[in-house]
Design a protein around this motif. Structure first.
Motif, PDB file in Angstrom:
ATOM      1  N   GLU A  92      -7.205  -4.129  19.002  1.00 36.14           N
ATOM      2  CA  GLU A  92      -7.627  -3.875  17.855  1.00 36.14           C
ATOM      3  C   GLU A  92      -6.988  -2.496  17.107  1.00 36.14           C
ATOM      4  N   HIS A  93      -7.100  -1.461  17.786  1.00 36.87           N
ATOM      5  CA  HIS A  93      -6.680  -0.134  17.276  1.00 36.87           C
ATOM      6  C   HIS A  93      -5.326   0.005  17.454  1.00 36.87           C
ATOM      7  N   LEU A  94      -4.455  -0.467  18.273  1.00 41.13           N
ATOM      8  CA  LEU A  94      -2.921  -0.665  18.273  1.00 41.13           C
ATOM      9  C   LEU A  94      -2.745  -1.277  16.925  1.00 41.13           C
ATOM     10  N   ALA A  95      -3.320  -2.515  16.703  1.00 43.13           N
ATOM     11  CA  ALA A  95      -3.080  -3.130  15.459  1.00 43.13           C
ATOM     12  C   ALA A  95      -3.100  -2.343  14.149  1.00 43.13           C
ATOM     13  N   HIS A  96      -4.020  -1.715  14.178  1.00 40.91           N
ATOM     14  CA  HIS A  96      -4.351  -0.660  13.180  1.00 40.91           C
ATOM     15  C   HIS A  96      -3.409   0.352  12.812  1.00 40.91           C
ATOM     16  N   ALA A  97      -2.912   0.833  14.229  1.00 41.94           N
ATOM     17  CA  ALA A  97      -1.884   1.851  14.248  1.00 41.94           C
ATOM     18  C   ALA A  97      -0.541   1.299  13.903  1.00 41.94           C
ATOM     19  N   LYS A  98      -0.159   0.002  14.035  1.00 43.32           N
ATOM     20  CA  LYS A  98       0.924  -0.545  13.487  1.00 43.32           C
ATOM     21  C   LYS A  98       1.150  -0.605  11.942  1.00 43.32           C
ATOM     22  N   PHE A  99      -0.297  -1.041  11.508  1.00 40.82           N
ATOM     23  CA  PHE A  99      -0.368  -1.223  10.128  1.00 40.82           C
ATOM     24  C   PHE A  99      -0.218   0.206   9.328  1.00 40.82           C
ATOM     25  N   LEU A 154       0.861  -1.178  -0.049  1.00 43.39           N
ATOM     26  CA  LEU A 154       0.037   0.098   0.051  1.00 43.39           C
ATOM     27  C   LEU A 154       0.737   1.383  -0.065  1.00 43.39           C
ATOM     28  N   ARG A 155       1.954   1.152   0.814  1.00 49.64           N
ATOM     29  CA  ARG A 155       2.990   2.443   0.759  1.00 49.64           C
ATOM     30  C   ARG A 155       3.449   2.510  -0.579  1.00 49.64           C
ATOM     31  N   ASP A 156       3.774   1.576  -1.381  1.00 52.00           N
ATOM     32  CA  ASP A 156       4.395   1.761  -2.578  1.00 52.00           C
ATOM     33  C   ASP A 156       3.226   2.290  -3.651  1.00 52.00           C
ATOM     34  N   LEU A 157       2.018   1.637  -3.538  1.00 54.48           N
ATOM     35  CA  LEU A 157       1.048   2.215  -4.510  1.00 54.48           C
ATOM     36  C   LEU A 157       0.779   3.842  -4.248  1.00 54.48           C
ATOM     37  N   LEU A 158       0.646   4.328  -2.980  1.00 55.70           N
ATOM     38  CA  LEU A 158       0.594   5.498  -2.793  1.00 55.70           C
ATOM     39  C   LEU A 158       1.446   6.395  -3.106  1.00 55.70           C
ATOM     40  N   ALA A 159       2.850   5.960  -3.099  1.00 58.95           N
ATOM     41  CA  ALA A 159       3.904   6.618  -3.306  1.00 58.95           C
ATOM     42  C   ALA A 159       3.948   6.863  -5.138  1.00 58.95           C
ATOM     43  N   ARG A 160       3.622   5.725  -5.792  1.00 58.50           N
ATOM     44  CA  ARG A 160       3.385   5.927  -7.176  1.00 58.50           C
ATOM     45  C   ARG A 160       2.331   6.919  -7.609  1.00 58.50           C
ATOM     46  N   HIS A 161       1.458   7.112  -6.801  1.00 53.71           N
ATOM     47  CA  HIS A 161       0.390   8.201  -7.031  1.00 53.71           C
ATOM     48  C   HIS A 161       0.639   9.374  -6.330  1.00 53.71           C
ATOM     49  N   GLN A 162       1.855   9.588  -5.584  1.00 50.32           N
ATOM     50  CA  GLN A 162       2.171  10.751  -4.952  1.00 50.32           C
ATOM     51  C   GLN A 162       1.074  11.255  -3.876  1.00 50.32           C
ATOM     52  N   LEU A 163       0.840  10.451  -3.167  1.00 47.96           N
ATOM     53  CA  LEU A 163      -0.277  10.496  -2.123  1.00 47.96           C
ATOM     54  C   LEU A 163       0.234  10.197  -0.905  1.00 47.96           C
ATOM     55  N   THR A 164       0.069  11.169  -0.037  1.00 49.03           N
ATOM     56  CA  THR A 164       0.423  10.995   1.443  1.00 49.03           C
ATOM     57  C   THR A 164      -0.777  10.266   2.335  1.00 49.03           C
ATOM     58  N   PHE A 165      -0.480   9.191   2.862  1.00 47.24           N
ATOM     59  CA  PHE A 165      -1.300   8.584   3.628  1.00 47.24           C
ATOM     60  C   PHE A 165      -1.888   9.145   4.811  1.00 47.24           C
ATOM     61  N   VAL A 166      -2.734  10.223   5.029  1.00 47.82           N
ATOM     62  CA  VAL A 166      -2.962  11.085   6.051  1.00 47.82           C
ATOM     63  C   VAL A 166      -3.516  10.271   7.122  1.00 47.82           C
ATOM     64  N   ALA A 167      -4.622   9.666   6.992  1.00 48.11           N
ATOM     65  CA  ALA A 167      -5.221   9.213   8.172  1.00 48.11           C
ATOM     66  C   ALA A 167      -5.858   7.668   7.740  1.00 48.11           C
ATOM     67  N   LEU A 168      -6.066   6.780   8.687  1.00 42.87           N
ATOM     68  CA  LEU A 168      -6.869   5.555   8.695  1.00 42.87           C
ATOM     69  C   LEU A 168      -7.821   5.660   9.623  1.00 42.87           C
ATOM     70  N   SER A 169      -9.154   5.596   9.057  1.00 41.57           N
ATOM     71  CA  SER A 169     -10.509   5.344   9.745  1.00 41.57           C
ATOM     72  C   SER A 169     -10.596   4.141  10.427  1.00 41.57           C
ATOM     73  N   SER A 170     -10.050   4.004  11.984  1.00 44.82           N
ATOM     74  CA  SER A 170      -9.886   2.772  12.519  1.00 44.82           C
ATOM     75  C   SER A 170     -10.991   2.179  13.144  1.00 44.82           C
ATOM     76  N   GLY A 171     -12.270   2.713  12.893  1.00 48.45           N
ATOM     77  CA  GLY A 171     -13.348   2.138  13.638  1.00 48.45           C
ATOM     78  C   GLY A 171     -13.926   2.632  14.999  1.00 48.45           C
ATOM     79  N   ASN A 172     -14.713   1.960  15.561  1.00 47.27           N
ATOM     80  CA  ASN A 172     -15.407   2.315  16.657  1.00 47.27           C
ATOM     81  C   ASN A 172     -14.434   1.947  17.810  1.00 47.27           C
ATOM     82  N   VAL A 173     -14.770   2.771  19.042  1.00 44.03           N
ATOM     83  CA  VAL A 173     -14.344   2.541  20.309  1.00 44.03           C
ATOM     84  C   VAL A 173     -15.453   2.164  21.374  1.00 44.03           C
ATOM     85  N   SER A 174     -15.699   1.127  21.793  1.00 43.81           N
ATOM     86  CA  SER A 174     -16.770   0.806  22.767  1.00 43.81           C
ATOM     87  C   SER A 174     -16.366   1.268  24.104  1.00 43.81           C
ATOM     88  N   ILE A 175     -17.169   1.540  24.829  1.00 48.36           N
ATOM     89  CA  ILE A 175     -17.020   1.823  26.363  1.00 48.36           C
ATOM     90  C   ILE A 175     -17.346   0.739  27.182  1.00 48.36           C
TER      91      ILE A 175
END
Length: 314
Positions: free
Chosen positions: A123-130, A91-112
């Motif tokens: 779950e959100h830590l795993a998304h952050a690592k990705f 994904l990083r390489d695909l975005l680089a070829r398109h000259q796009l910065t990956f600004v943010a990932l919508s990681s989903g909901n946070v349950s209380i």
């Protein structure tokens, strides 16, 4: 959110951010005064991106179209993990070829729900690592409102604590967290947003202000920018038309300039508060199904350049 919802170079700067990380880069880059570029007076030191949500999960088409329109950044949803979850470098390489910065990932909901807390954090830590491994900057979090009852003060307190814990964990891997108040969430109304932010640690929990959601929730987005300016991580630039019908009251997200959000006022407030960072144009669904997501994005781009007089392309 669906339409008609009821109430409930590669620039050097982008390369630098992608490889060093948002937090370190922000600390090291000098604050610059607003400037004019090719006749476009900057409302602030803003970089404009576009959200892939409009493409309904067709992320590769979104990448093609957003890049072709000249937006330098993109926000992707967790749906992108279906293809790239085990190969973030692709994904990083695909975005680089398109000259796009990956600004943010919508990681989903946070349950209380206390019973879900550990799994939610993981779950959100795993998304952050990705996100980190894919060259991205920020993790977006939306809360999950308890069903069947009104929001209680204890809900905002608990949410603030869970967001803080997620933010601490993601900070360890170099990814800042942005809380996204949203219609249908605990943070639907301005007073509840204040309570959530007060209950969370500002070192670890920043704010993603969506100017349209904030307005539909009863707030003034221009005033919100001025009020929260020292906590803003990035924004969703969005427009909304309401009512679609009077009973029950409803609203519809539309292309920029076709709704009621004071977007000139929004950009004036960003200028006045010396905002530096990313503003992501977002449209959940194309309101006129005769148009494509790219058509809708072009309408918003033209509004930004012709009316707001900010340059989209870097």
């Amino acid at each position: 959110m669906a339409r008609g919802v009821d109430f409930p170079s590669m620039t050097s700067r982008r390369d630098f951010l992608r490889h060093v990380g948002a937090g370190a880069a922000a600390a090291m880059l000098p604050i610059r005064a607003p400037r004019a570029t090719n006749g476009f007076p900057a409302a602030a030191d803003i970089q404009l991106g576009y959200a892939a949500i409009t493409w309904g999960g067709n992320d590769e088409q979104a990448i093609d179209d957003i890049s072709a329109l000249g937006f330098p950044g993109i926000q992707l949803r967790a749906s992108v993990l279906a293809k790239f979850g085990t190969q973030p470098s692709a994904l990083r390489d695909l975005l680089a070829r398109h000259q796009l910065t990956f600004v943010a990932l919508s990681s989903g909901n946070v349950s209380i729900d206390p019973a879900k807390e550990a799994s939610v954090i993981e779950e959100h830590l795993a998304h952050a690592k990705f996100l980190r491994d894919a060259g991205g900057l920020y993790l977006q979090l939306i809360d999950e409102r308890p069903a069947g009852r009104a929001v209680q003060p204890a809900d905002t307190q608990r949410l603030g604590g869970v967001l803080t814990e997620i933010g601490k964990r993601t900070a360890d891997v170099g990814i800042p967290v942005a809380y996204h108040p949203h219609m249908g969430s605990i943070g639907e109304r301005p007073n509840d947003i204040d309570r959530v932010l007060d209950a969370s640690d500002p070192k670890y929990v920043k704010l993603l202000l969506d100017v349209a959601h904030y307005q539909v929730g009863g707030g003034d987005p221009v005033a919100a920018i001025r009020h929260y300016h020292d906590r803003l991580l990035f924004l969703h630039i969005k427009d909304v038309r309401r009512p679609i019908r009077e009973t029950p009251p409803s609203y519809e997200f539309v292309e920029l300039g076709r709704g009621s959000v004071d977007l000139p006022g929004v950009f004036a407030a960003l200028r006045d508060t010396h905002f530096r960072g990313w503003a992501i144009v977002e449209l959940d669904e194309v309101p006129d199904h005769a148009r494509t997501p790219k058509d809708a994005a072009l309408i918003s781009k033209r509004y930004l350049e012709d009316v707001i007089r900010v340059r989209v392309s870097s």
